[in-house]
Design a protein around this motif. Structure first.
Motif, PDB file in Angstrom:
ATOM      1  N   LYS A  93       0.812  -1.222   0.000  1.00 40.20           N
ATOM      2  CA  LYS A  93       0.000   0.000   0.000  1.00 40.20           C
ATOM      3  C   LYS A  93       0.845   1.271   0.000  1.00 40.20           C
ATOM      4  N   THR A  94       2.157   1.116  -0.186  1.00 36.60           N
ATOM      5  CA  THR A  94       3.081   2.250  -0.117  1.00 36.60           C
ATOM      6  C   THR A  94       3.807   2.433  -1.443  1.00 36.60           C
TER       7      THR A  94
ATOM      8  N   TYR B 230      -3.216   7.603  -4.791  1.00 35.99           N
ATOM      9  CA  TYR B 230      -4.338   7.277  -3.908  1.00 35.99           C
ATOM     10  C   TYR B 230      -5.460   6.608  -4.704  1.00 35.99           C
TER      11      TYR B 230
ATOM     12  N   GLY C  13      -4.995   3.016  -5.215  1.00 34.69           N
ATOM     13  CA  GLY C  13      -5.015   2.126  -4.057  1.00 34.69           C
ATOM     14  C   GLY C  13      -3.876   2.281  -3.076  1.00 34.69           C
TER      15      GLY C  13
ATOM     16  N   ARG D 140      -1.842   4.047  -0.059  1.00 32.92           N
ATOM     17  CA  ARG D 140      -2.293   4.810   1.103  1.00 32.92           C
ATOM     18  C   ARG D 140      -1.175   5.576   1.806  1.00 32.92           C
ATOM     19  N   ARG D 141       0.056   5.378   1.341  1.00 37.93           N
ATOM     20  CA  ARG D 141       1.184   6.048   1.975  1.00 37.93           C
ATOM     21  C   ARG D 141       2.256   6.312   0.923  1.00 37.93           C
TER      22      ARG D 141
ATOM     23  N   SER E 143       0.624  10.288   4.630  1.00 36.81           N
ATOM     24  CA  SER E 143      -0.573   9.494   4.357  1.00 36.81           C
ATOM     25  C   SER E 143      -1.271  10.077   3.140  1.00 36.81           C
ATOM     26  N   LEU E 144      -1.840   9.212   2.318  1.00 34.99           N
ATOM     27  CA  LEU E 144      -2.555   9.669   1.122  1.00 34.99           C
ATOM     28  C   LEU E 144      -4.042   9.662   1.414  1.00 34.99           C
ATOM     29  N   PRO E 145      -4.865  10.534   0.908  1.00 32.82           N
ATOM     30  CA  PRO E 145      -4.581  11.441  -0.201  1.00 32.82           C
ATOM     31  C   PRO E 145      -3.775  12.636   0.237  1.00 32.82           C
TER      32      PRO E 145
END
Length: 167
Positions: free
Chosen positions: A87-88, A118, A121, A123-124, A165-167
């Protein structure tokens, strides 16, 4: 990943061997970066960076990309997807053409990239900068990145890991 989706304001594409001259010109215009992150850039080091991967990362997750204003290369980004986890996304390098610095262009690029990642998918967003480089630290903090507390040996300099952190 479609790299074109990383910006609505600039043309984005993977950089190729024939782009090394333009990358070198952009890079050598940023001597402060190399003061804190030696050695100074060469065409050979660019060629190596275009292929370099973090541990346990597949080549298809690496995107060494350029942002163009017309025919002018205005930014280079080394983006690794799924590192250090699924997720990064990790920015291994982000460098702007000197003439485009201080005008909000870098922030615009990072903001658009973060939004696009973002939507895909992630998130970071993580990165590392050379400890002590005031220009790099100020830019990344301005764009919402904070130190994680992790520092690593960059081989002659210390890398400060930051994340957002995203967004």
């Amino acid at each position: 990943m479609k790299v074109e989706a990383l910006s609505t304001h600039f043309a984005v594409r993977k950089l190729l061997e024939e782009d090394i001259g333009a990358i070198y010109s952009l890079s050598k215009g940023n001597p402060l970066f190399y003061r804190y992150c030696p050695p100074f850039v060469t065409e050979k080091s660019i060629r190596a960076d275009m292929r370099a991967l973090p541990p346990h990362t597949a080549g298809e997750n690496k995107y060494y990309i350029g942002f163009f204003n017309g025919e002018i290369l205005i930014a280079v980004m080394d983006l690794i997807l799924g590192y250090p986890d699924g997720k990064t996304a990790f920015i291994g390098l982000f460098m702007m053409e000197k003439a485009y610095q201080g005008r909000g262009t870098g922030t615009q690029i990072i903001t658009e990239c973060a939004e696009s990642l973002y939507r895909q998918g992630f998130r970071r967003l993580c990165l590392g900068f050379a400890k002590g480089n005031p220009q790099s630290e100020a830019f990344w903090r301005k764009n919402g990145f904070l130190p994680t507390g992790v520092e690593t040996d960059g081989g002659g300099y210390t890398i400060v890991v930051m994340e957002k952190s995203l967004p």
